[in-house]
Design a protein around this motif. Structure first.
Motif, mmCIF file in Angstrom:
data_model
loop_
_atom_site.group_PDB
_atom_site.id
_atom_site.type_symbol
_atom_site.label_atom_id
_atom_site.label_comp_id
_atom_site.label_asym_id
_atom_site.label_seq_id
_atom_site.Cartn_x
_atom_site.Cartn_y
_atom_site.Cartn_z
ATOM 1 N N ARG A 180 74.860 26.006 -68.436
ATOM 2 C CA ARG A 180 74.132 26.759 -67.424
ATOM 3 C C ARG A 180 74.545 28.289 -67.200
ATOM 4 N NH1 ARG A 180 75.082 22.045 -62.901
ATOM 5 N NH2 ARG A 180 76.860 22.381 -64.012
ATOM 6 N N VAL A 181 75.886 28.207 -67.542
ATOM 7 C CA VAL A 181 76.383 29.856 -67.173
ATOM 8 C C VAL A 181 75.794 30.492 -68.333
ATOM 9 C CG1 VAL A 181 78.582 31.040 -67.612
ATOM 10 C CG2 VAL A 181 78.515 28.643 -66.308
ATOM 11 N N PHE A 182 75.673 30.227 -69.617
ATOM 12 C CA PHE A 182 74.842 30.960 -70.456
ATOM 13 C C PHE A 182 73.368 31.328 -70.406
ATOM 14 C CE2 PHE A 182 78.655 29.046 -71.851
ATOM 15 C CZ PHE A 182 79.845 30.283 -72.127
ATOM 16 N N ILE A 183 72.787 30.096 -69.887
ATOM 17 C CA ILE A 183 71.562 30.141 -69.624
ATOM 18 C C ILE A 183 70.932 31.096 -68.709
ATOM 19 C CG2 ILE A 183 69.379 28.799 -68.704
ATOM 20 C CD1 ILE A 183 70.644 26.547 -70.446
ATOM 21 N N ARG A 184 71.864 31.034 -67.733
ATOM 22 C CA ARG A 184 71.483 31.956 -66.397
ATOM 23 C C ARG A 184 71.800 33.403 -66.803
ATOM 24 N NH1 ARG A 184 74.458 27.943 -63.038
ATOM 25 N NH2 ARG A 184 76.389 29.290 -63.283
ATOM 26 N N ARG A 185 72.923 33.599 -67.497
ATOM 27 C CA ARG A 185 73.038 34.989 -68.013
ATOM 28 C C ARG A 185 71.882 35.761 -68.933
ATOM 29 N NH1 ARG A 185 73.900 38.684 -65.890
ATOM 30 N NH2 ARG A 185 75.562 37.371 -65.130
ATOM 31 N N VAL A 186 71.466 34.957 -69.924
ATOM 32 C CA VAL A 186 70.131 35.218 -70.497
ATOM 33 C C VAL A 186 69.069 35.636 -69.747
ATOM 34 C CG1 VAL A 186 68.653 34.802 -72.425
ATOM 35 C CG2 VAL A 186 71.052 34.327 -72.710
ATOM 36 N N VAL A 187 68.747 34.534 -69.029
ATOM 37 C CA VAL A 187 67.691 34.710 -67.762
ATOM 38 C C VAL A 187 68.055 35.912 -66.850
ATOM 39 C CG1 VAL A 187 66.438 33.827 -65.787
ATOM 40 C CG2 VAL A 187 66.954 32.245 -67.857
ATOM 41 N N CYS A 188 68.900 36.236 -66.318
ATOM 42 C CA CYS A 188 69.264 37.326 -65.702
ATOM 43 C C CYS A 188 69.031 38.804 -66.366
ATOM 44 C CB CYS A 188 70.614 37.553 -64.910
ATOM 45 S SG CYS A 188 70.630 36.076 -63.522
ATOM 46 N N SER A 189 69.251 38.885 -67.575
ATOM 47 C CA SER A 189 69.273 39.791 -68.495
ATOM 48 C C SER A 189 67.867 40.215 -69.046
ATOM 49 C CB SER A 189 70.097 40.012 -69.478
ATOM 50 O OG SER A 189 69.968 39.003 -70.538
ATOM 51 N N ALA A 190 67.152 39.252 -69.106
ATOM 52 C CA ALA A 190 65.732 39.262 -69.696
ATOM 53 C C ALA A 190 64.847 40.308 -68.869
ATOM 54 C CB ALA A 190 65.034 38.090 -69.791
ATOM 55 N N ALA A 191 64.058 40.987 -69.580
ATOM 56 C CA ALA A 191 63.006 42.193 -69.089
ATOM 57 C C ALA A 191 61.815 41.252 -68.556
ATOM 58 C CB ALA A 191 62.696 43.026 -70.088
ATOM 59 N N ARG A 192 61.187 40.624 -69.669
ATOM 60 C CA ARG A 192 60.048 39.645 -69.362
ATOM 61 C C ARG A 192 60.025 38.533 -70.001
ATOM 62 N NH1 ARG A 192 55.148 42.645 -71.454
ATOM 63 N NH2 ARG A 192 53.979 41.097 -70.220
ATOM 64 N N PHE A 193 60.801 38.190 -70.953
ATOM 65 C CA PHE A 193 60.710 36.806 -71.655
ATOM 66 C C PHE A 193 61.958 36.127 -71.976
ATOM 67 C CE2 PHE A 193 56.899 39.224 -73.047
ATOM 68 C CZ PHE A 193 55.959 38.568 -72.279
ATOM 69 N N VAL A 194 61.965 34.877 -72.037
ATOM 70 C CA VAL A 194 63.067 34.217 -72.561
ATOM 71 C C VAL A 194 62.527 33.256 -73.689
ATOM 72 C CG1 VAL A 194 64.748 34.416 -70.719
ATOM 73 C CG2 VAL A 194 63.013 32.285 -70.807
ATOM 74 N N PHE A 195 63.280 32.990 -74.590
ATOM 75 C CA PHE A 195 63.063 32.085 -75.653
ATOM 76 C C PHE A 195 63.906 30.855 -76.225
ATOM 77 C CE2 PHE A 195 61.762 36.474 -76.476
ATOM 78 C CZ PHE A 195 60.486 36.498 -76.627
ATOM 79 N N ALA A 196 63.251 29.720 -76.128
ATOM 80 C CA ALA A 196 64.189 28.564 -76.334
ATOM 81 C C ALA A 196 63.734 27.668 -77.731
ATOM 82 C CB ALA A 196 64.068 27.754 -75.154
ATOM 83 N N GLN A 197 64.896 27.109 -78.314
ATOM 84 C CA GLN A 197 64.401 26.268 -79.335
ATOM 85 C C GLN A 197 63.571 25.067 -78.798
ATOM 86 O OE1 GLN A 197 65.057 26.872 -82.340
ATOM 87 N NE2 GLN A 197 64.708 24.748 -83.564
ATOM 88 N N ARG A 198 63.741 24.485 -77.653
ATOM 89 C CA ARG A 198 62.951 23.537 -76.951
ATOM 90 C C ARG A 198 63.053 23.723 -75.463
ATOM 91 N NH1 ARG A 198 67.553 21.873 -75.961
ATOM 92 N NH2 ARG A 198 68.811 19.988 -76.413
ATOM 93 N N GLU A 199 62.229 22.666 -74.878
ATOM 94 C CA GLU A 199 61.860 22.881 -73.324
ATOM 95 C C GLU A 199 63.402 22.446 -72.818
ATOM 96 O OE1 GLU A 199 59.003 21.617 -69.715
ATOM 97 O OE2 GLU A 199 58.373 22.023 -71.944
ATOM 98 N N ASN A 200 63.609 22.872 -71.707
ATOM 99 C CA ASN A 200 64.741 22.509 -71.162
ATOM 100 C C ASN A 200 64.888 22.768 -69.675
ATOM 101 O OD1 ASN A 200 67.827 22.416 -70.070
ATOM 102 N ND2 ASN A 200 68.770 23.345 -71.857
ATOM 103 N N PRO A 201 65.006 21.705 -68.530
ATOM 104 C CA PRO A 201 65.029 21.943 -67.410
ATOM 105 C C PRO A 201 65.869 22.774 -66.810
ATOM 106 C CG PRO A 201 65.971 19.732 -67.682
ATOM 107 C CD PRO A 201 65.368 20.248 -69.200
ATOM 108 N N LEU A 202 67.034 23.014 -67.398
ATOM 109 C CA LEU A 202 67.954 23.950 -67.006
ATOM 110 C C LEU A 202 67.473 25.544 -66.903
ATOM 111 C CD1 LEU A 202 71.316 22.709 -68.528
ATOM 112 C CD2 LEU A 202 70.405 22.531 -66.090
ATOM 113 N N ILE A 203 66.553 25.866 -68.201
ATOM 114 C CA ILE A 203 66.019 27.067 -67.864
ATOM 115 C C ILE A 203 64.941 27.225 -66.961
ATOM 116 C CG2 ILE A 203 64.746 28.586 -69.486
ATOM 117 C CD1 ILE A 203 65.197 26.867 -72.042
ATOM 118 N N ALA A 204 64.267 26.410 -66.498
ATOM 119 C CA ALA A 204 63.432 26.288 -65.483
ATOM 120 C C ALA A 204 63.830 26.812 -64.182
ATOM 121 C CB ALA A 204 62.371 25.349 -65.211
#
Length: 196
Positions: A161-185
Motif C-alpha cells: 500500500r505504501v508504494f501504491i500510494r506513492r505512485v498514485v500521489c505522483s501521477a499526473a493523470r494515469f496509473v498503470f497496473a498489471q492487473r486490477e487491485n482494490p488497493l489502487i482504487a
C-alpha cells in the motif's frame, strides 16, 4: 549497471513535460527582469552552486519564450543537466524492494520525489532526506533514501500500500497496473479526497 540506471532516471526526470515547463518559466522570468533595462546592464543570477551575471542584451537576444524555442532550449540543456543529477542519484543509498507477486504499479510520472525527512523549502534528488521512488517492474520497486543501512540492498516487501500510494500521489493523470487491485482504487479515492 547502477550508474547507467541512475543516468536513465535523471534523463527520465529531465524529459518529463514538467521540466520543459520549468525551462519556459525560467526563460520568462529572465525576460521579465530584462524588460525595460538598458542593454549594457547586467543581471545577477544566484543558484545553489554559485552565481553568474548575464547581460540584458544577451537575455534579449538568446533567451527564448516561444513554445518551439523553449522546447529547443529544453532539449539542448537536457544532457548537461541530467549528468550531474545522475551522479547525485548514484551517490545516494539504494534499496530495491522485491515482491513475490505483481504488487507494484507505475504512472505517467514514474520517478517520484518525496520530501521525506528534508525540511528545506526547496528540495531535490540530491537533498539529504529526500526520498526518490521508481517502479522498476511489477515485482521490483526502487527507493533511494538516506535511511537505508547499506549503499545498495534488497528488501522484501512488507506492505504494498505504501508504494501504491506513492505512485498514485505522483501521477499526473494515469496509473498503470498489471492487473486490477482494490488497493489502487483505495489509494486513488484517498488521494482525491479534499484536504481538511
Amino acid at each position: 549497471t547502477r550508474k547507467n540506471l541512475a543516468r536513465f532516471l535523471a534523463t527520465l526526470l529531465m524529459r518529463h513535460p514538467a521540466a520543459r515547463e520549468m525551462v519556459g518559466e525560467v526563460n520568462q522570468r529572465l525576460r521579465d527582469l530584462a524588460s525595460g533595462a538598458a542593454d549594457d546592464a547586467r543581471i545577477a543570477i544566484r543558484g545553489r552552486h554559485g552565481h553568474a551575471e548575464v547581460s540584458v542584451a544577451d537575455i534579449k537576444e538568446y533567451v527564448a519564450t516561444s513554445a518551439d524555442e523553449v522546447r529547443t532550449d529544453w532539449l539542448r540543456q537536457m544532457p548537461a543537466v541530467a549528468r550531474p543529477l545522475g551522479d547525485q542519484l548514484f551517490a545516494r543509498r539504494w534499496g530495491l524492494i522485491f515482491a513475490e507477486h505483481d504488487a507494484f504499479i507505475t504512472s505517467d510520472n514514474p520517478l517520484a520525489l518525496d520530501r521525506g525527512t528534508c525540511r528545506r523549502a526547496k528540495f531535490g534528488i540530491g537533498t539529504p532526506g529526500t526520498l526518490v521512488f521508481f517502479p522498476v517492474s511489477p515485482q521490483r520497486f526502487l527507493v533511494i533514501a538516506d535511511e537505508w543501512e547499506w549503499p545498495f540492498m534488497h528488501y522484501k516487501l512488507d506492505d504494498e500500500r505504501v508504494f501504491i500510494r506513492r505512485v498514485v500521489c505522483s501521477a499526473a493523470r494515469f496509473v498503470f497496473a498489471q492487473r486490477e487491485n482494490p488497493l489502487i482504487a483505495q489509494a486513488i479515492a484517498a488521494h482525491n479526497e479534499p484536504s481538511a
